[in-house]
Design a protein around this motif. Structure first.
Motif, PDB file in Angstrom:
ATOM      1  N   LYS A 128     -22.895 -57.291 -30.106  1.00  0.00           N
ATOM      2  CA  LYS A 128     -23.671 -58.163 -28.958  1.00  0.00           C
ATOM      3  C   LYS A 128     -23.366 -59.536 -28.950  1.00  0.00           C
ATOM      4  O   LYS A 128     -22.903 -60.250 -27.863  1.00  0.00           O
ATOM      5  N   PRO A 181     -21.692 -54.523 -22.766  1.00  0.00           N
ATOM      6  CA  PRO A 181     -22.773 -53.935 -22.848  1.00  0.00           C
ATOM      7  C   PRO A 181     -22.662 -52.264 -23.015  1.00  0.00           C
ATOM      8  O   PRO A 181     -23.440 -51.522 -23.910  1.00  0.00           O
ATOM      9  N   ASP A 232     -34.248 -48.483 -29.243  1.00  0.00           N
ATOM     10  CA  ASP A 232     -33.324 -49.700 -29.245  1.00  0.00           C
ATOM     11  C   ASP A 232     -31.878 -49.339 -29.338  1.00  0.00           C
ATOM     12  O   ASP A 232     -31.241 -50.017 -28.301  1.00  0.00           O
ATOM     13  N   LYS A 282     -38.278 -56.147 -31.960  1.00  0.00           N
ATOM     14  CA  LYS A 282     -37.163 -55.889 -31.195  1.00  0.00           C
ATOM     15  C   LYS A 282     -37.637 -56.266 -29.670  1.00  0.00           C
ATOM     16  O   LYS A 282     -36.717 -56.019 -28.602  1.00  0.00           O
ATOM     17  N   PRO A 313     -30.065 -47.069 -20.038  1.00  0.00           N
ATOM     18  CA  PRO A 313     -30.486 -48.320 -20.077  1.00  0.00           C
ATOM     19  C   PRO A 313     -31.604 -48.566 -19.087  1.00  0.00           C
ATOM     20  O   PRO A 313     -31.619 -48.000 -17.844  1.00  0.00           O
ATOM     21  N   ASP A 314     -32.728 -49.242 -19.487  1.00  0.00           N
ATOM     22  CA  ASP A 314     -33.828 -49.878 -18.900  1.00  0.00           C
ATOM     23  C   ASP A 314     -34.632 -48.755 -18.402  1.00  0.00           C
ATOM     24  O   ASP A 314     -35.402 -48.817 -17.234  1.00  0.00           O
ATOM     25  N   GLU A 358     -31.288 -48.437 -25.575  1.00  0.00           N
ATOM     26  CA  GLU A 358     -31.493 -49.406 -24.860  1.00  0.00           C
ATOM     27  C   GLU A 358     -32.648 -48.876 -23.869  1.00  0.00           C
ATOM     28  O   GLU A 358     -32.836 -49.457 -22.687  1.00  0.00           O
ATOM     29  N   LYS A 389     -24.748 -53.236 -34.144  1.00  0.00           N
ATOM     30  CA  LYS A 389     -25.239 -53.312 -32.662  1.00  0.00           C
ATOM     31  C   LYS A 389     -25.231 -54.750 -32.480  1.00  0.00           C
ATOM     32  O   LYS A 389     -24.646 -55.151 -31.203  1.00  0.00           O
ATOM     33  N   THR A 436     -27.946 -50.164 -35.960  1.00  0.00           N
ATOM     34  CA  THR A 436     -28.453 -51.302 -35.139  1.00  0.00           C
ATOM     35  C   THR A 436     -27.774 -52.788 -35.665  1.00  0.00           C
ATOM     36  O   THR A 436     -28.158 -53.541 -35.009  1.00  0.00           O
ATOM     37  N   ARG A 449     -23.363 -50.073 -26.140  1.00  0.00           N
ATOM     38  CA  ARG A 449     -24.452 -48.728 -26.171  1.00  0.00           C
ATOM     39  C   ARG A 449     -23.556 -47.615 -26.609  1.00  0.00           C
ATOM     40  O   ARG A 449     -24.398 -46.914 -27.757  1.00  0.00           O
ATOM     41  N   LYS A 455     -36.312 -49.370 -22.322  1.00  0.00           N
ATOM     42  CA  LYS A 455     -37.004 -50.389 -22.011  1.00  0.00           C
ATOM     43  C   LYS A 455     -38.300 -50.665 -22.715  1.00  0.00           C
ATOM     44  O   LYS A 455     -38.899 -51.655 -23.034  1.00  0.00           O
TER      45      LYS A 455
END
Ligand SMILES: Nc1ncnc2c1ncn2[C@@H]1O[C@H](COP(=O)(O)OP(=O)(O)OP(=O)(O)O)[C@@H](O)[C@H]1O
Ligand SMILES: [Mg+2]
Lengths: 148, 141
Positions: free
Chosen positions: A33, A39, B81, B107, B63-64, B84, A29, A26, A43, B86
């Motif tokens: 970023k 992105p 996290d 986060k 994601p999302d 990703e 990450k 993390t 990921r 949401k």
């Protein structure tokens, strides 16, 4: 060393330390970023390194994650001192796991970690020696952030 | 195999249409208590994934999307996290532990809790048209 090397980082991973588990990936990450990587690339790196980190925490005594990035290419090596993998072909199969009940209670042991790493990388190499340790090398093409 | 005919065409359409729900709608559909992120209920959710094993989340989420889980430790949030995801919904009246809540706050990941079982929670969202993250993933591949 590469002249256009963007990042060159090294992190230590401690085996059996479930409280810290996931910290390295993390942190990495957030760095990526901030640097502004695509992105999707971020990921893929995050998923691969998290799975690899968790494997070191679960199955090894200690490990090191080395991360190198140029604008085009990311190379990650995760090397550990630990029990090693007896049958790599089996370990790579989706659903194969030797996780203990305790690990399963914590949410691990789906047997999806190594396949996830492979799926998220453009190049994936794994070598292991019983009683010594395991080494993963993951390459991700950072160019446009999509898989070829 | 797809053959001609109106019914098939209609089915095809509903299969491809992507339904977006706000987190507020999710909260209402699942009768949730909001534990973190009351101010973020306006966010849009594009798909969902339900799992108690974290590598499944990493394999099948997008994601999302929303993660429904019964795993209450900090790893559930850390995995969200990394993937990703949401927002998180803990099911069957389970409450995330202190470490999980703290990490979610750090986060900025909203956390909801529902009394529905995993089966019913998923069923309710699915009935409202929310797609499985896995099908969205496989379409993109
Ligand atoms: N670094 C390692 N050292 C020793 N054995 C390993 C290591 N990584 C993986 N293995 C072995 O390979 C198996 C498969 O690994 P994989 O990551 O795919 O699944 P898992 O860790 O069991 O479950 P999951 O990753 O889904 O939580 C493990 O159960 C373990 O036996
Ligand atoms: Mg694993």
């Amino acid at each position: 060393m590469n002249d256009d090397s963007l990042l060159d980082l090294e992190f230590e991973i401690i085996g059996g330390d479930f409280n810290q588990a996931g910290r390295v990936s993390t942190r990495l990450k957030s760095i990526l970023k901030e640097v502004g990587f695509n992105p999707q690339v971020v990921r893929r790196v995050a998923i691969s390194t998290y799975e690899a980190e968790m494997n070191v925490v679960m199955y090894a005594r200690r490990g090191v994650l080395r991360f190198k990035a140029s604008p085009q290419r990311i190379s990650i090596v995760i090397e550990d001192e630990g029990q090693g993998i007896e049958n790599i072909e089996m370990a790579m199969k989706e659903g194969y796991s030797t996780a203990t009940d305790e690990m399963r209670e914590m949410g691990f042991g789906a047997g999806m970690g190594l396949p996830n790493i492979k799926r998220n990388s453009d190049r994936f190499e794994i070598t292991s020696e019983i009683g010594k340790g395991t080494r993963l090398k993951v390459t991700i093409i950072a160019g446009d952030g999509t898989r070829s | 195999m797809v053959s001609k005919g109106e019914t098939v065409e209609t089915n095809k359409k509903s299969e491809t249409a992507l339904v977006v729900l706000t987190l507020r709608e999710v909260k209402e559909i699942l009768n949730c208590e909001v534990l973190v992120g009351e101010a973020q209920l306006g966010m849009e959710i594009w798909g969902a994934c339900a799992a108690d094993l974290m590598s499944d989340v990493l394999a099948f989420s997008i994601p999302d999307s929303l993660l429904l889980t019964g795993l209450v430790n900090a790893q559930s949030v850390r995995t969200a996290d990394v993937a990703e995801v949401k927002a998180l919904v803990y099911i069957r009246g389970k409450k995330p532990d202190a470490g999980a809540l703290q990490l979610a706050q750090e986060k900025g990941i909203p956390v909801l809790a529902s009394n529905f079982t995993m089966y019913e929670a998923c069923g309710r969202l699915y009935l409202r048209g929310l797609k499985s993250a896995a099908t969205i993933v496989s379409k993109n591949e």
